[in-house]
Design an enzyme around this catalytic site. Sequence first.
Site, PDB file in Angstrom:
ATOM      1  N   PHE A 174      14.414  85.197  59.775  1.00 13.45           N
ATOM      2  CA  PHE A 174      14.689  85.158  58.055  1.00 13.45           C
ATOM      3  C   PHE A 174      14.414  86.416  57.339  1.00 13.45           C
ATOM      4  CE2 PHE A 174      14.460  84.690  53.939  1.00 13.45           C
ATOM      5  CZ  PHE A 174      15.848  84.551  52.797  1.00 13.45           C
ATOM      6  N   VAL A 175      14.925  87.134  56.614  1.00 11.58           N
ATOM      7  CA  VAL A 175      14.485  88.365  56.402  1.00 11.58           C
ATOM      8  C   VAL A 175      15.268  88.093  54.562  1.00 11.58           C
ATOM      9  CG1 VAL A 175      14.604  90.533  55.633  1.00 11.58           C
ATOM     10  CG2 VAL A 175      14.338  89.329  57.907  1.00 11.58           C
ATOM     11  N   GLY A 235      15.272  97.152  58.646  1.00 10.39           N
ATOM     12  CA  GLY A 235      14.628  97.019  59.349  1.00 10.39           C
ATOM     13  C   GLY A 235      13.182  95.969  60.289  1.00 10.39           C
ATOM     14  N   GLY A 283      14.416  92.648  60.605  1.00 11.00           N
ATOM     15  CA  GLY A 283      14.430  92.148  61.421  1.00 11.00           C
ATOM     16  C   GLY A 283      14.145  92.335  62.666  1.00 11.00           C
ATOM     17  N   ASN A 334      28.059  82.393  61.045  1.00  9.93           N
ATOM     18  CA  ASN A 334      26.987  84.003  60.761  1.00  9.93           C
ATOM     19  C   ASN A 334      27.718  85.113  61.675  1.00  9.93           C
ATOM     20  OD1 ASN A 334      25.311  85.297  59.326  1.00  9.93           O
ATOM     21  ND2 ASN A 334      23.939  83.558  60.194  1.00  9.93           N
ATOM     22  N   TYR A 368      22.621  90.381  66.128  1.00 14.69           N
ATOM     23  CA  TYR A 368      21.842  90.186  67.901  1.00 14.69           C
ATOM     24  C   TYR A 368      22.828  90.925  68.522  1.00 14.69           C
ATOM     25  CZ  TYR A 368      19.530  86.191  64.889  1.00 14.69           C
ATOM     26  OH  TYR A 368      18.780  85.819  63.977  1.00 14.69           O
TER      27      TYR A 368
END
Length: 157
Positions: free
Chosen positions: A84-85, A93, A95, A122, A129
Amino acid sequence: MVRRARRGDEEGILACIQALADYEREPDAVENTAEMITETLFGADPRAFTFVVEREGGIRGIAVWFLTYSTWTGRHGIWLEDLFVSAEDRSRGYGVALLSALAGECVAQGYPRLEWTVLDWNEPAIGFYRALGAEAMDDWTTRRVTGEKLRELAARV
């Protein structure tokens, strides 16, 4: 700055966990407490670990993880439980930095796998990813047993 979590980070970690639950449309699901985080991460026998992003004295992001074991490779790996960010800190940057720290831990320890799940709706996370080279394991489906069904299963012994 990405670093390992340390005592004193519990409230910031918990705030990130709650914000993630809110984002994932489960705002009332968090049962965790700062005290539980202290015991889990810093107790006598830690079984979970956390990297944090700290900026301006606050925790802005977290990667909560634990070790797995592959019977096929005969080695441990890392399971990323939560990444989580905070919304206002995305696209800085963080994550990538958290995932890079996890990948670095894998490489340093000789772990051949870094794995996690992502909610199928999501799309921003899935795209993020994918851009990092993470492959979908489409032929695998996660299963979970909780609550009364867990107790019923335990009673079958």
